[in-house]
Design a protein around this motif. Structure first.
Motif, PDB file in Angstrom:
ATOM      1  N   GLU A 164       0.851  -1.204   0.065  1.00 10.69           N
ATOM      2  CA  GLU A 164      -0.071  -0.042  -0.100  1.00 10.69           C
ATOM      3  C   GLU A 164       0.867   1.059   0.010  1.00 10.69           C
ATOM      4  N   LEU A 165       0.391   2.130  -0.752  1.00 10.98           N
ATOM      5  CA  LEU A 165       1.207   3.518  -0.769  1.00 10.98           C
ATOM      6  C   LEU A 165      -0.002   4.669  -0.481  1.00 10.98           C
ATOM      7  N   THR A 166       0.397   5.425   0.568  1.00 11.81           N
ATOM      8  CA  THR A 166      -0.611   6.653   0.829  1.00 11.81           C
ATOM      9  C   THR A 166       0.311   7.696   0.805  1.00 11.81           C
ATOM     10  N   TYR A 167      -0.276   8.952   0.008  1.00  4.14           N
ATOM     11  CA  TYR A 167       0.388  10.308   0.009  1.00  4.14           C
ATOM     12  C   TYR A 167      -0.551  11.332   0.633  1.00  4.14           C
ATOM     13  N   VAL A 168      -0.072  12.206   1.679  1.00  4.53           N
ATOM     14  CA  VAL A 168      -0.755  13.014   2.425  1.00  4.53           C
ATOM     15  C   VAL A 168      -0.035  14.441   2.106  1.00  4.53           C
ATOM     16  N   TYR A 169      -0.865  15.535   1.659  1.00  2.00           N
ATOM     17  CA  TYR A 169      -0.279  16.841   1.623  1.00  2.00           C
ATOM     18  C   TYR A 169      -1.253  17.747   2.548  1.00  2.00           C
ATOM     19  N   ILE A 170      -0.675  18.395   3.508  1.00  2.00           N
ATOM     20  CA  ILE A 170      -1.269  19.492   4.227  1.00  2.00           C
ATOM     21  C   ILE A 170      -0.350  20.796   4.157  1.00  2.00           C
ATOM     22  N   ASN A 222       1.052  24.664   4.740  1.00  2.00           N
ATOM     23  CA  ASN A 222       1.562  25.370   6.092  1.00  2.00           C
ATOM     24  C   ASN A 222       0.514  26.730   6.240  1.00  2.00           C
ATOM     25  N   VAL A 223      -0.064  26.545   7.323  1.00  2.00           N
ATOM     26  CA  VAL A 223      -0.997  27.627   7.730  1.00  2.00           C
ATOM     27  C   VAL A 223      -0.608  28.406   8.974  1.00  2.00           C
ATOM     28  N   SER A 224      -0.489  29.615   8.902  1.00  3.34           N
ATOM     29  CA  SER A 224      -0.358  30.451  10.242  1.00  3.34           C
ATOM     30  C   SER A 224      -1.258  29.913  11.298  1.00  3.34           C
ATOM     31  N   GLN A 225      -0.761  29.559  12.412  1.00  2.53           N
ATOM     32  CA  GLN A 225      -1.589  29.289  13.693  1.00  2.53           C
ATOM     33  C   GLN A 225      -1.195  30.145  14.713  1.00  2.53           C
ATOM     34  N   THR A 226      -0.836  31.129  14.467  1.00  5.26           N
ATOM     35  CA  THR A 226       0.059  32.053  15.830  1.00  5.26           C
ATOM     36  C   THR A 226      -1.056  32.249  16.896  1.00  5.26           C
ATOM     37  N   ASP A 227      -2.269  32.535  16.238  1.00  2.00           N
ATOM     38  CA  ASP A 227      -3.288  32.931  17.319  1.00  2.00           C
ATOM     39  C   ASP A 227      -4.175  31.996  17.931  1.00  2.00           C
ATOM     40  N   ILE A 228      -3.719  30.755  17.918  1.00  2.00           N
ATOM     41  CA  ILE A 228      -4.595  29.653  18.624  1.00  2.00           C
ATOM     42  C   ILE A 228      -4.221  29.758  19.896  1.00  2.00           C
ATOM     43  N   PRO A 229      -5.119  29.163  21.007  1.00  3.32           N
ATOM     44  CA  PRO A 229      -4.927  28.920  22.248  1.00  3.32           C
ATOM     45  C   PRO A 229      -3.945  27.935  22.568  1.00  3.32           C
ATOM     46  N   ASP A 230      -3.415  27.884  23.628  1.00  2.46           N
ATOM     47  CA  ASP A 230      -2.295  26.919  23.875  1.00  2.46           C
ATOM     48  C   ASP A 230      -2.741  25.537  24.174  1.00  2.46           C
ATOM     49  N   TYR A 231      -4.196  25.618  24.395  1.00  4.17           N
ATOM     50  CA  TYR A 231      -4.829  24.069  24.572  1.00  4.17           C
ATOM     51  C   TYR A 231      -4.904  23.313  23.247  1.00  4.17           C
ATOM     52  N   VAL A 232      -4.960  24.113  22.305  1.00 10.27           N
ATOM     53  CA  VAL A 232      -5.245  23.671  20.725  1.00 10.27           C
ATOM     54  C   VAL A 232      -4.144  23.429  20.281  1.00 10.27           C
ATOM     55  N   ALA A 273      -1.377  22.553  17.292  1.00  7.76           N
ATOM     56  CA  ALA A 273      -0.995  22.897  16.049  1.00  7.76           C
ATOM     57  C   ALA A 273      -1.030  21.987  15.087  1.00  7.76           C
ATOM     58  N   ILE A 274      -1.159  22.129  14.037  1.00  3.71           N
ATOM     59  CA  ILE A 274      -1.284  21.156  12.777  1.00  3.71           C
ATOM     60  C   ILE A 274      -0.120  21.546  11.891  1.00  3.71           C
ATOM     61  N   PRO A 275       0.743  20.585  12.040  1.00  2.00           N
ATOM     62  CA  PRO A 275       2.032  21.043  11.273  1.00  2.00           C
ATOM     63  C   PRO A 275       1.772  20.826   9.457  1.00  2.00           C
ATOM     64  N   GLU A 276       2.606  21.379   9.065  1.00  2.00           N
ATOM     65  CA  GLU A 276       2.646  21.103   7.461  1.00  2.00           C
ATOM     66  C   GLU A 276       3.049  19.733   7.047  1.00  2.00           C
ATOM     67  N   GLN A 277       2.567  18.989   6.180  1.00  2.00           N
ATOM     68  CA  GLN A 277       2.683  17.588   5.826  1.00  2.00           C
ATOM     69  C   GLN A 277       2.740  17.331   4.506  1.00  2.00           C
ATOM     70  N   ASN A 278       3.984  16.732   4.019  1.00  2.00           N
ATOM     71  CA  ASN A 278       4.139  16.447   2.544  1.00  2.00           C
ATOM     72  C   ASN A 278       5.101  14.839   2.552  1.00  2.00           C
TER      73      ASN A 278
END
Length: 231
Positions: free
Chosen positions: A124-130, A132-142, A144-149
């Motif tokens: 099986e091969l799985t490719y995922v791309y997310i 890069n989105v600025s996330q500087t304003d999120i609370p510290d209990y959220v 962060a979702i990193p960039e993914q390639n």
């Protein structure tokens, strides 16, 4: 100041076709409340719908591209002054595809208890791309979702037994499953292209999964990792 998550509420839509179209729809959602006496706290709502399009090439290959949107909304109810709004939302998308096939062979055992054994090999091969989105304003209990390639490749071996029951019937049991998987990170690989070049380690650990279920009321499970960088 210890962050505590109160019991969460989740709601999941199981993957199913949209009307009579070949497109599948599924979603995950969750509501949480994070609490602590000191620091940021408040409500959090996550919603992630996903569309996928399963396709087959003859009987050899199954290809499933998909696209998903992850929307996160929060509402803080603390008195911490961060200079930012206590309400907000974050949206980002992910795209990818999975390609898989399977080869198999059936062995005629002819035993008293086991009639036949099916050996399946599933690459099986799985490719995922997310992006890069600025996330500087999120609370510290959220989180962060990193960039993914990334590209993940795996190989799964299974053994399925056809069992003769005492009443003359037949039953099936997957008594062994062994999976190897590794991920290649394209973003990490590009680190070596800068000047001066940096040490990049694009290959992840090799994940190993072993499930053994020889008897009806007995099973064994093992999970392990092997680092290709440090050994």
């Amino acid at each position: 100041a210890t962050l505590q998550k109160y019991p969460e509420i989740t709601f999941k839509g199981i993957k199913r076709p949209i009307f009579d179209l070949p497109v599948n729809f599924e979603f995950d959602s969750a509501y949480d409340y994070y609490y602590r006496n000191e620091g940021q706290k408040g409500h959090l709502l996550d919603l992630q719908p996903t569309l996928s399009l399963p396709m087959r090439w003859r009987e050899f290959l199954q290809l499933t591209p998909q696209i998903g949107i992850k929307s996160t909304a929060w509402n803080r109810d603390d008195n911490v002054d961060t200079g930012q709004s206590k309400q907000g939302a974050r949206e980002l998308y992910s795209v990818g595809a999975t390609a898989t096939t399977e080869i198999q062979r059936i062995f005629d055992v002819g035993g008293k208890d086991v009639d036949k054994i099916r050996h399946g090999i599933r690459p099986e091969l799985t490719y995922v791309y997310i992006p890069n989105v600025s996330q500087t304003d999120i609370p510290d209990y959220v989180a962060a979702i990193p960039e993914q390639n990334t590209l993940t490749y795996s190989l799964t071996n299974t053994l399925l037994a056809k069992i003769n029951e005492k009443d003359g019937g037949k039953s099936y049991r997957e008594f062994l499953r062994f999976k190897l998987a590794q991920t290649y990170d394209f973003k990490e690989a590009r680190r070596g292209d800068v000047d001066p070049p940096k040490d990049s380690r694009p290959f992840s650990d090799v994940d190993m999964e072993l499930d053994v279920n020889p008897l009806q009321y007995f099973s064994f499970m093992a999970r392990n990792k092997y680092s290709v960088n440090s050994g």
